[in-house]
Write a protein that holds these residues in place. Structure first.
Motif, PDB file in Angstrom:
ATOM      1  N   PRO A 123       0.834  -1.204   0.000  1.00 48.24           N
ATOM      2  CA  PRO A 123       0.000   0.000   0.000  1.00 48.24           C
ATOM      3  C   PRO A 123       0.875   1.265   0.000  1.00 48.24           C
ATOM      4  O   PRO A 123       1.853   1.347   0.727  1.00 48.24           O
ATOM      5  CB  PRO A 123      -0.800  -0.101   1.302  1.00 48.24           C
ATOM      6  N   GLN A 124       0.501   2.245  -0.818  1.00 51.42           N
ATOM      7  CA  GLN A 124       1.305   3.461  -0.957  1.00 51.42           C
ATOM      8  C   GLN A 124       0.781   4.605  -0.111  1.00 51.42           C
ATOM      9  O   GLN A 124       1.480   5.590   0.089  1.00 51.42           O
ATOM     10  CB  GLN A 124       1.370   3.876  -2.432  1.00 51.42           C
ATOM     11  N   ALA A 125      -0.430   4.504   0.375  1.00 50.97           N
ATOM     12  CA  ALA A 125      -1.028   5.523   1.247  1.00 50.97           C
ATOM     13  C   ALA A 125      -2.225   4.882   1.930  1.00 50.97           C
ATOM     14  O   ALA A 125      -2.691   3.819   1.531  1.00 50.97           O
ATOM     15  CB  ALA A 125      -1.456   6.751   0.439  1.00 50.97           C
ATOM     16  N   ALA A 126      -2.706   5.542   2.963  1.00 50.02           N
ATOM     17  CA  ALA A 126      -3.908   5.058   3.650  1.00 50.02           C
ATOM     18  C   ALA A 126      -5.102   5.175   2.696  1.00 50.02           C
ATOM     19  O   ALA A 126      -5.129   6.072   1.841  1.00 50.02           O
ATOM     20  CB  ALA A 126      -4.153   5.875   4.908  1.00 50.02           C
ATOM     21  N   PRO A 127      -6.071   4.281   2.800  1.00 51.31           N
ATOM     22  CA  PRO A 127      -7.258   4.399   1.950  1.00 51.31           C
ATOM     23  C   PRO A 127      -7.922   5.767   2.143  1.00 51.31           C
ATOM     24  O   PRO A 127      -7.999   6.285   3.260  1.00 51.31           O
ATOM     25  CB  PRO A 127      -8.175   3.284   2.449  1.00 51.31           C
ATOM     26  N   SER A 128      -8.370   6.361   1.035  1.00 43.12           N
ATOM     27  CA  SER A 128      -9.021   7.676   1.108  1.00 43.12           C
ATOM     28  C   SER A 128     -10.010   7.816  -0.041  1.00 43.12           C
ATOM     29  O   SER A 128     -10.116   6.946  -0.900  1.00 43.12           O
ATOM     30  CB  SER A 128      -7.974   8.792   1.046  1.00 43.12           C
ATOM     31  N   SER A 129     -10.682   8.937  -0.057  1.00 40.75           N
ATOM     32  CA  SER A 129     -11.625   9.199  -1.144  1.00 40.75           C
ATOM     33  C   SER A 129     -10.947   9.892  -2.323  1.00 40.75           C
ATOM     34  O   SER A 129     -11.593  10.149  -3.335  1.00 40.75           O
ATOM     35  CB  SER A 129     -12.788  10.055  -0.627  1.00 40.75           C
TER      36      SER A 129
END
Length: 176
Positions: A123-129
């Motif tokens: 994963p490259q970043a936290a899940p977001s919109s």
């Protein structure tokens, strides 16, 4: 009382029923039998316990995405999910390894859903919109980028794209 005595006698003779006897016949052959021979000296054979194997039934594999646009038996919430920002059939030139990718959804991202980008399974970043992400310092060579649509921790839909990063060192002697 008679039934109890008979049962006890049966239990006492049960091991004898499972006994194996060994003797040599009049022709010199070794004979193994479960019946003790009459008039012949026979040795009892003590066998080691039988080998047993506990066989576990393997878990069934997870269901494959079905051709009618369903993954895991659930209808997919988006007609299409693709990754943008990566050129088709050619290397992505990014001398410092930095570029922007985006998730292209039809219809747009729904309320309560989030996007997660994974580069080579990480994963490259936290899940977001946010439907776009800047990737930094990506090594040259072949990579696999995956975008996932999440509802909580559950993956609703995913798309993957293989690509190659080309990084040219600007202070290379070949460029002088």
């Amino acid at each position: 009382m008679r039934i109890a005595l008979f049962s006890l006698l049966l239990l006492a003779t049960a091991p004898a029923l499972a006994q194996i006897y060994k003797y040599t016949d009049d022709k010199g052959n070794t004979v193994f039998t479960n019946q003790p021979p009459e008039g012949v000296a026979a040795d009892t054979v003590d066998l080691p316990p039988a080998n047993t194997v506990n066989i576990r039934t393997p878990e069934p594999p997870p269901p494959l995405a079905q051709e009618n646009g369903e993954e895991g038996g659930q209808p997919q919430p988006y007609r299409s999910l693709a990754i943008g920002g990566i050129p088709d059939e050619q290397a992505l030139r990014a001398n410092n390894g930095t570029f922007v990718v985006n998730a292209q959804l039809d219809p747009p991202l729904k309320q309560g859903h989030q996007i997660r980008f994974l580069l080579d399974g990480i994963p490259q970043a936290a899940p977001s919109s946010d439907t776009s992400l800047q990737l930094n310092n990506v090594d040259r060579g072949s990579h696999l980028l995956e975008v996932q649509v999440l509802s909580g921790d559950r993956v609703l839909q995913r798309s993957t794209e293989a690509f190659t990063v080309q990084r040219v060192h600007t202070s290379s002697p070949a460029r002088r």
